[in-house]
Design a protein around this motif. Sequence first.
Motif, PDB file in Angstrom:
ATOM      1  N   SER A  62       0.829  -1.212   0.000  1.00  0.00           N
ATOM      2  CA  SER A  62       0.000   0.000   0.000  1.00  0.00           C
ATOM      3  C   SER A  62       0.857   1.253   0.000  1.00  0.00           C
ATOM      4  O   SER A  62       0.568   2.233  -0.702  1.00  0.00           O
ATOM      5  N   ASP A 209      -5.268   1.342   4.332  1.00  0.00           N
ATOM      6  CA  ASP A 209      -6.247   0.491   5.024  1.00  0.00           C
ATOM      7  C   ASP A 209      -5.691   0.099   6.393  1.00  0.00           C
ATOM      8  O   ASP A 209      -5.218  -1.020   6.601  1.00  0.00           O
ATOM      9  N   GLY A 212      -7.599  -2.895   8.149  1.00  0.00           N
ATOM     10  CA  GLY A 212      -7.186  -4.176   7.569  1.00  0.00           C
ATOM     11  C   GLY A 212      -5.768  -4.544   7.950  1.00  0.00           C
ATOM     12  O   GLY A 212      -5.475  -5.705   8.237  1.00  0.00           O
ATOM     13  N   THR A 213      -4.875  -3.528   7.963  1.00  0.00           N
ATOM     14  CA  THR A 213      -3.489  -3.788   8.354  1.00  0.00           C
ATOM     15  C   THR A 213      -3.404  -4.268   9.802  1.00  0.00           C
ATOM     16  O   THR A 213      -2.682  -5.225  10.114  1.00  0.00           O
ATOM     17  N   TRP A 257     -13.657  -7.538   6.594  1.00  0.00           N
ATOM     18  CA  TRP A 257     -13.449  -6.095   6.443  1.00  0.00           C
ATOM     19  C   TRP A 257     -13.116  -5.747   4.989  1.00  0.00           C
ATOM     20  O   TRP A 257     -13.608  -4.748   4.450  1.00  0.00           O
ATOM     21  N   GLU A 258     -12.299  -6.573   4.345  1.00  0.00           N
ATOM     22  CA  GLU A 258     -11.973  -6.336   2.944  1.00  0.00           C
ATOM     23  C   GLU A 258     -13.211  -6.493   2.063  1.00  0.00           C
ATOM     24  O   GLU A 258     -13.353  -5.794   1.044  1.00  0.00           O
ATOM     25  N   LEU A 261     -15.026  -3.214   2.334  1.00  0.00           N
ATOM     26  CA  LEU A 261     -14.391  -2.184   1.512  1.00  0.00           C
ATOM     27  C   LEU A 261     -14.708  -2.376   0.035  1.00  0.00           C
ATOM     28  O   LEU A 261     -14.970  -1.406  -0.695  1.00  0.00           O
ATOM     29  N   VAL A 278     -10.595   4.795   1.196  1.00  0.00           N
ATOM     30  CA  VAL A 278      -9.584   3.854   1.680  1.00  0.00           C
ATOM     31  C   VAL A 278      -9.257   2.830   0.600  1.00  0.00           C
ATOM     32  O   VAL A 278     -10.158   2.270  -0.030  1.00  0.00           O
ATOM     33  N   GLN A 279      -7.957   2.600   0.387  1.00  0.00           N
ATOM     34  CA  GLN A 279      -7.530   1.602  -0.588  1.00  0.00           C
ATOM     35  C   GLN A 279      -7.493   0.234   0.078  1.00  0.00           C
ATOM     36  O   GLN A 279      -6.756   0.026   1.040  1.00  0.00           O
ATOM     37  N   PRO A 280      -8.268  -0.753  -0.405  1.00  0.00           N
ATOM     38  CA  PRO A 280      -8.255  -2.088   0.207  1.00  0.00           C
ATOM     39  C   PRO A 280      -6.845  -2.680   0.209  1.00  0.00           C
ATOM     40  O   PRO A 280      -6.153  -2.656  -0.808  1.00  0.00           O
ATOM     41  N   MET A 281      -6.430  -3.212   1.336  1.00  0.00           N
ATOM     42  CA  MET A 281      -5.105  -3.800   1.439  1.00  0.00           C
ATOM     43  C   MET A 281      -5.008  -5.098   0.646  1.00  0.00           C
ATOM     44  O   MET A 281      -3.980  -5.396   0.028  1.00  0.00           O
TER      45      MET A 281
END
Length: 569
Positions: A62, A209, A212-213, A257-258, A261, A278-281
């Motif tokens: 990311s 994200d 997610g992280t 969670w992903e 998103l 938010v950029q999905p991880m």
Amino acid sequence: MKFDWWLMCALAIPVILETLDYTGKSFSFFLPLSVFNALNLQSYIGTSYLLASTVFLPLFASIADIYGRHFGLQLSLLFFLVGSAFSTGAVNMTMLLAGRGIAGIGAAGLLTIVPTILSDSSSLDTNNIQQFARFFLYSLGFCLGPVIGGFLVTASFRWVFAINIPSAALAMVLCFFLLRKRVKGAKSSEELPGSAKSTTWIIKLALIDWIGTFLFVIGGVLILLALNWGPNDDWKTVRVVVCLAVGVIVFVACILWEVVLEWKHQASSLAFGALYHVQPMLPLELFRSYDICVLQYGCFVSGIVMFVMFYFVAMFMTVVSGLSPDQAGIQLLYFAPGIGGGSLVSIRLIKRFRQPIYPIIAGLIVMAVGLGLIQMGMQKNVQGLVNGFMCMTGFGVGLTAGPNAVQARFLMPDHVAVTNALLLFFRALGGTVGLAQCFTVMNAKVNSYIVGQIRSDAISSSDLNVLEALYNSGGLDSIQSLDGLPPVVQQIIRDAFRNGVRWSFISLIPWAGLAVILSLFLSKIPDPDAQKTDHEEEMELSEQDETRKPSDELEGDEHDDMPIQQQNH
């Protein structure tokens, strides 16, 4: 086919650094443990590094997309430098493990961003040659690591970590001057999720994200800790069971969670506010592809082979064969020419057949056969056989490493960074799982062999008392204590470890066999170079037609005018 030599010069030190860090320390990690009288923590010093370098891989993917490749690489080198400084000045096991963990975070960035930079090209030929160059550098690291580590550790184990400090600093300087303008920068506002208009440094933090992280790191830490504790706890203690259960639950929460998103991006509703940007991880489409899943599993198997090879072949050489660290380091060099040879053959196969699947299948077959032959060499206790089959197994690893990255790059061209991160995540996860499995198998076989010798009544009472006391105390405190034992007891311990390490390799063969079967159904990738060539030919023909057209029309006009002129005349 374009090859950027300046690019490879800038990446040479980061690649070799990451390789040196686990090859140069693979056989020398016994010594700091012996200094701190903590040989029973033998798996922790490797796992702390592997744990950090595994769970932070997607985060750096990311960062590479949002902040650019150069920024991510510099941040990785900074973590690596700080972690190496902590390890060098360690005064106890806690400080040493903390330093290895921080260095592991930096290694996660190096592992992710270096192959991403090399995969940014849209040319199959360029990707092919650059991946070969990358694994040539890895082979160089494999050659230098055991030798440098073996000789440095004879003076002090601290030198094994201290050598990273000036190397990382030099790499940061070289990358700044040679790499900063040669690699892909941050994504434009149109490419970022939600078409974010602001590109300031602070606003970009909101695009990562973090939820997610956090879930990914916590779940990964719990599961990897359980894998680390399992062999010593016989997989029955509360901490192992709880960590495994909670880790799996957290990972499921991360996937959910992903999914959220992905759904909110498709919904494109303003009601989500900042969440929309938010950029999905972990893009879920990567896990819907059979090919990507098989490539990830192939990297998982390669990780098992690579990490187990260095830790357990090193253990065989030091404990069973009785070699010194520097001599053991020289023996480990046989694995490196295999990787280099396999990489060289893979580049020729891809260039010839225009498909990476053929070297992938061949490499997995060679790895499966090589594991079986190595255990045979250990059973016979013939060092030459072990060295030769180790080279053969390295050849299989070299055949698959570059083609795996090339295959994935052209299957998922829109997710280059995260695809590379996931491939390396599964390689590191495979190394952790392989170490946990092999330690479990080895411990069981070593204990079984020693108990059998105790019950056999084949040794003298004095030797039996020493062996029973050693077994009841939980084993050796350090390698040096082996030399102080009676010769008969020494031989029993060496035979026990030889049998245990051999069965560790046998237990890995099913992993490799399954990878061979799954790889047979991989898809073929499109050849962008061939498509580009056809397009260029069409453009050239079009340009030629346009060039000829005025002259043809002129000739036609002149020809049409002739009769009129003649008539008038």
